[in-house]
Motif scaffolding. Sequence first.
Motif: not given
Length: 294
Positions: A104-108, A57-62, A142-144
């Motif tokens: 944030g993150l795209a919905g798909t 978790a602490l090394t991931a951007q998302v 942004p969707q990948e």
Amino acid sequence: MPAPAKNRQMLRFGTFLAINLVALTAPAPSIAQPAPAAAAPAQEIRGFSYSDLADLALTAQVVAGVTVVKAERLKGELAPNLAAGKARFLIEAQTGMLLRGADGLAGTISYIVDVSLDARGRAPKLKKARFILFANRVPNRPQEIRLTSPYSQLDWTQTTESALRAILTEATAPSAPPLVTGIGNAFHVPGAIPGESESQIFLTTADNRPISLSILRRPGEQPQWAVALGEMVDDSARAPARDTLLWYRLACFLPQRLPEKAVAALSAGNADAVRADYRHILDQLGPCGRTIPR
């Protein structure tokens, strides 16, 4: 004349595959502690430790929870360097929750993952499955996303989600302990009576915030040790509880031996006393508990 369907598909996935192959084909080093069977894919592994989840978790951007909408198996030239007993999929998933991701993150979203085949050589059914992902963003796409390691797609469970929420909440709090990078110096003061003493060990951190370890010994009592997140050690300093962020920062990142430079200015007797106190702290912290490679 239009390109053949196979060529069009290769053009479609070529860049995406190149971006994702580093994490998918990263070698898994040997691990000192008991680990899941080598053939088990990430989404089937059970019993991840607190340290495993914190590492991921602490090394991931998302860090996101998703539900798979579409799983397209990639074969042949679309799955280079695929390990035996594995299948590679291009996943399209719906974002259900975002535990970490400032922008944030795209919905798909789309990503690539390798999963293990069963004893009959069949791939698992991924459509409609829920997972928690640890990933990095793909620049200008942004969707990948790109999974950070072969262990970055976990089955969603409420227990895993709750543990990750606790880790990330603690990590973003103003009082969050910094990343420990090593040991600075130490000192030792013998007490007024035989068997009484105090040691203090100063740690180095990634952002130069102070952390120190103190160990107090009194005749007939168990040694008492504490961690101070500041310049001064006061009565509020305590030893950290296991499976907390401060415990993880110490148990997983402190060196197994006190470096000689930390006690270079001390007498031989005081240096030996600090080494003994440091070993006591490591014993009290216990093993880091990682079961997968970092």
